[in-house]
Design an enzyme around this catalytic site. Structure first.
Site, PDB file in Angstrom:
ATOM      1  N   ASP A 202      -8.132  -4.665  -0.564  1.00 12.58           N
ATOM      2  CA  ASP A 202      -8.617  -5.380  -1.743  1.00 12.58           C
ATOM      3  C   ASP A 202      -8.344  -6.869  -1.713  1.00 12.58           C
ATOM      4  OD1 ASP A 202      -9.621  -3.148  -3.091  1.00 12.58           O
ATOM      5  OD2 ASP A 202      -7.590  -2.538  -3.596  1.00 12.58           O
TER       6      ASP A 202
ATOM      7  N   HIS B  89       0.858  -1.180   0.000  1.00  8.41           N
ATOM      8  CA  HIS B  89       0.000   0.000   0.000  1.00  8.41           C
ATOM      9  C   HIS B  89       0.892   1.227   0.000  1.00  8.41           C
ATOM     10  CE1 HIS B  89      -3.032   2.887   1.206  1.00  8.41           C
ATOM     11  NE2 HIS B  89      -3.919   1.985   0.835  1.00  8.41           N
TER      12      HIS B  89
HETATM   13  N1  ACO Z   1       4.144  -7.526  -4.843  1.00  8.56           N
HETATM   14  C1  ACO Z   1       5.497  -7.661  -4.938  1.00  8.56           C
HETATM   15  N2  ACO Z   1       6.353  -6.655  -4.688  1.00  8.56           N
HETATM   16  C2  ACO Z   1       5.827  -5.475  -4.318  1.00  8.56           C
HETATM   17  C3  ACO Z   1       4.435  -5.255  -4.217  1.00  8.56           C
HETATM   18  C4  ACO Z   1       3.572  -6.343  -4.484  1.00  8.56           C
HETATM   19  N3  ACO Z   1       2.242  -6.221  -4.398  1.00  8.56           N
HETATM   20  N4  ACO Z   1       4.185  -3.980  -3.844  1.00  8.56           N
HETATM   21  C5  ACO Z   1       5.400  -3.402  -3.730  1.00  8.56           C
HETATM   22  N5  ACO Z   1       6.383  -4.285  -4.015  1.00  8.56           N
HETATM   23  C6  ACO Z   1       7.836  -4.067  -3.934  1.00  8.56           C
HETATM   24  C7  ACO Z   1       8.346  -3.183  -5.066  1.00  8.56           C
HETATM   25  O1  ACO Z   1       8.733  -3.942  -6.187  1.00  8.56           O
HETATM   26  C8  ACO Z   1       9.495  -2.480  -4.391  1.00  8.56           C
HETATM   27  O2  ACO Z   1      10.567  -3.384  -4.336  1.00  8.56           O
HETATM   28  P1  ACO Z   1      12.109  -2.821  -4.437  1.00  8.56           P
HETATM   29  O3  ACO Z   1      12.264  -1.965  -3.208  1.00  8.56           O
HETATM   30  O4  ACO Z   1      12.926  -4.057  -4.469  1.00  8.56           O
HETATM   31  O5  ACO Z   1      12.145  -2.016  -5.711  1.00  8.56           O
HETATM   32  C9  ACO Z   1       9.005  -2.275  -2.955  1.00  8.56           C
HETATM   33  O6  ACO Z   1       8.064  -3.337  -2.730  1.00  8.56           O
HETATM   34  C10 ACO Z   1       8.344  -0.937  -2.716  1.00  8.56           C
HETATM   35  O7  ACO Z   1       7.382  -0.769  -3.724  1.00  8.56           O
HETATM   36  P2  ACO Z   1       6.792   0.621  -4.182  1.00  8.56           P
HETATM   37  O8  ACO Z   1       6.345   0.534  -5.593  1.00  8.56           O
HETATM   38  O9  ACO Z   1       7.739   1.704  -3.784  1.00  8.56           O
HETATM   39  O10 ACO Z   1       5.530   0.740  -3.286  1.00  8.56           O
HETATM   40  P3  ACO Z   1       4.496   1.872  -3.449  1.00  8.56           P
HETATM   41  O11 ACO Z   1       4.215   2.327  -2.081  1.00  8.56           O
HETATM   42  O12 ACO Z   1       4.888   2.893  -4.436  1.00  8.56           O
HETATM   43  O13 ACO Z   1       3.282   1.117  -4.132  1.00  8.56           O
HETATM   44  C11 ACO Z   1       1.292  -0.083  -4.410  1.00  8.56           C
HETATM   45  C12 ACO Z   1       2.131   0.823  -3.485  1.00  8.56           C
HETATM   46  C13 ACO Z   1       1.075   0.605  -5.773  1.00  8.56           C
HETATM   47  C14 ACO Z   1      -0.062  -0.265  -3.755  1.00  8.56           C
HETATM   48  C15 ACO Z   1       2.021  -1.425  -4.594  1.00  8.56           C
HETATM   49  O14 ACO Z   1       2.267  -2.034  -3.349  1.00  8.56           O
HETATM   50  C16 ACO Z   1       1.269  -2.368  -5.519  1.00  8.56           C
HETATM   51  O15 ACO Z   1       1.414  -2.276  -6.735  1.00  8.56           O
HETATM   52  N6  ACO Z   1       0.453  -3.313  -4.937  1.00  8.56           N
HETATM   53  C17 ACO Z   1      -0.337  -4.199  -5.738  1.00  8.56           C
HETATM   54  C18 ACO Z   1      -1.576  -3.453  -6.255  1.00  8.56           C
HETATM   55  C19 ACO Z   1      -2.592  -3.237  -5.184  1.00  8.56           C
HETATM   56  O16 ACO Z   1      -2.943  -4.119  -4.408  1.00  8.56           O
HETATM   57  N7  ACO Z   1      -3.143  -1.991  -5.130  1.00  8.56           N
HETATM   58  C20 ACO Z   1      -4.211  -1.618  -4.189  1.00  8.56           C
HETATM   59  C21 ACO Z   1      -3.763  -0.568  -3.254  1.00  8.56           C
HETATM   60  S1  ACO Z   1      -5.007  -0.262  -2.074  1.00  8.56           S
HETATM   61  C22 ACO Z   1      -6.117   0.724  -2.848  1.00  8.56           C
HETATM   62  O17 ACO Z   1      -5.864   1.444  -3.790  1.00  8.56           O
HETATM   63  C23 ACO Z   1      -7.453   0.682  -2.318  1.00  8.56           C
END
Ligand code: ACO
Length: 431
Positions: A365, A308
């Protein structure tokens, strides 16, 4: 009064005031920085920028805390309903019995969609994405109710009680109509029913056979909508505020919020979770292969429903919905292999160093789709359900913008990285 923060640029020291929120959140007030120094703060995606002061929702992502108007989400989940929480989010206090009745009456009186507006559906191909229909239908409300949508804050606020109730009630009705349109089913007329029962009637009744909701289904729907009622300055809510800050009326601002919610990284994630669980199930995997792929760092292989933008801990909503999932399926006498896969994935990820070190936990979600599925709501409608639930939060945020006498239009800056000044090249000289 806190001591100001001192920022040193070249030889100049600039004092920036410190702001403190009621929960102790701190910010450096940089509003005068550009005027005083020519510098701006760079913060791509505004992840560390406070764009407003708001009294609606407090979210502490590090500690997994979410409160609306001071009330913890787990207490609201245990004791409140979607409609009561909507009132709280919008008006700031839990309603007394008279206020609750008036609000309920307004919702009921404004549940219908004008016959003329129903004709808009004839123009949509059956496979139009539901969120595309919802955004354009909600924008159209400004055309059907021009007195409520004058693009003049003072006038629009005088009619706010009506436009707010109308928006919540009609977004719900339009959501059900979208479902029926995509299935080629005739529309049902709203009945004099409580909010969630009416939604289930609008979705699932047949011309000569009324849908009879069992209390467990209504309660689960109530809970899941309540869980989505507001969530601080997320992408769609900030969009509503941004559009509203230009003076746009409530309906137009809500339509923009719905468009923002439609993306897969925001409101589309619940459908993506179901697609992920289904493909794991179809491949006969227990999730092990999927988790290994998710650790590869590619955005397209992420474990959907995990991580998140602000929570670095359990999303408190995920806890409530995760628990409700098992209870609802049991009460409905259903089992869902996708729930077993989700639980296995969660257990495996919570033990895995990749997810632990990045503080990636289930978000709202991760389990919501399984409840929607148990209620008979198809995957392509999940984001519409999210929009119905989120409407009170968007409305409350629009109202804050519209009622702020010191508010200004949202207008961030940028760092330009394009070509420097150059002379126009005539066509004949271009290679
Ligand atoms: N699965 C695997 N790896 C992940 C995931 C995931 N779901 N989410 C983040 N990471 C990893 C990234 O690859 C990154 O790794 P690194 O440091 O080695 O590069 C690290 O965790 C940090 O990720 P960011 O992209 O910086 O996290 P950010 O806070 O920007 O993104 C987000 C948040 C977009 C929600 C992300 O976690 C994601 O894409 N999750 C899956 C989609 C999802 O469930 N979205 C719903 C959000 S809740 C809502 O909108 C109601």
């Amino acid at each position: 009064m806190s001591t100001p923060a001192l920022l040193k640029i070249d030889d100049k020291e600039i004092a920036c005031p410190i702001m403190t929120g009621t929960e102790g959140e701190k910010a450096i007030d940089a509003r005068n920085l550009r005027k005083d120094t020519g510098y701006i703060f760079y913060d791509q995606g505004y992840g560390n920028t406070g764009s407003c002061e708001s009294a609606i929702t407090f979210l502490d992502g590090d500690n997994g805390i979410l409160r609306h108007r001071g009330y913890a989400i787990d207490q609201l989940a245990a004791h409140s309903t979607f409609v009561e929480t909507a009132y709280l989010v919008i008006y700031g206090e839990l309603p007394n019995p008279k206020q609750r009745k008036q609000f309920g009456d307004l919702l009921r009186q404004n549940a219908h969609v004008e016959t003329q507006m129903q004709r808009l559906f004839e123009g949509y191909p059956k496979d139009t994405p539901p969120m595309a229909m919802l955004a354009s239908l909600v924008a159209s409300l400004a055309g059907y109710y021009p007195d409520l949508a004058t693009n003049n804050f003072e006038k629009d606020l005088q009619q706010f009680d009506l436009s707010a109730a109308m928006a919540i009630s009609k977004i719900r009705t339009l959501g059900a109509m979208i479902y029926r349109h995509t299935r080629g089913l005739p529309f049902m007329h709203p009945k004099d029913l409580p909010f969630c029962d009416n939604f289930l009637h609008l979705m699932f009744s047949e011309p000569y056979q009324d849908y009879v909701a069992i209390p467990e289904v209504t309660n689960a729907l109530n809970l899941i909508l309540l869980m989505h009622a507001d969530h601080e300055q997320n992408c769609s809510t900030s969009t509503v505020r941004m559009v509203g800050s230009s003076g746009a009326n409530l309906f137009t601002s809500l339509a923009a919020g719905i468009a923002a919610l439609s993306g897969p990284l925001h409101g589309g994630a619940n459908a993506a979770v179901m697609q992920m669980l289904q493909s794991i199930h179809d491949e006969g995997d227990d999730g092990t292969r999927f988790i290994a792929a998710a650790k590869g760092g590619s955005k397209s292989n992420r474990l959907m429903g995990f991580g998140h933008a602000v929570y670095r801990n359990f999303d408190p909503r995920a806890k409530v919905i995760g628990e409700a999932c098992g209870v609802v399926l049991k009460k409905l006498g259903k089992s869902d292999p996708l729930l077993d896969i989700a639980q296995n994935l969660e257990q495996a990820a919570l033990k895995d160093d990749y997810f632990i070190s990045r503080k990636l936990y289930p978000n709202v979600d991760f389990y919501s789709g399984i409840i929607f599925r148990a209620l008979g709501i198809p995957t392509n409608m999940f984001t519409v359900m999210f929009a119905i639930g989120r409407s009170p939060g968007w409305i409350a945020n629009w109202r804050e913008v519209a009622s702020n006498p010191k508010g200004r239009i949202y207008r961030p800056r940028q760092i330009y990285v394009g070509p420097v000044k150059r002379d126009y090249v005539p066509m004949a000289q271009r290679g």
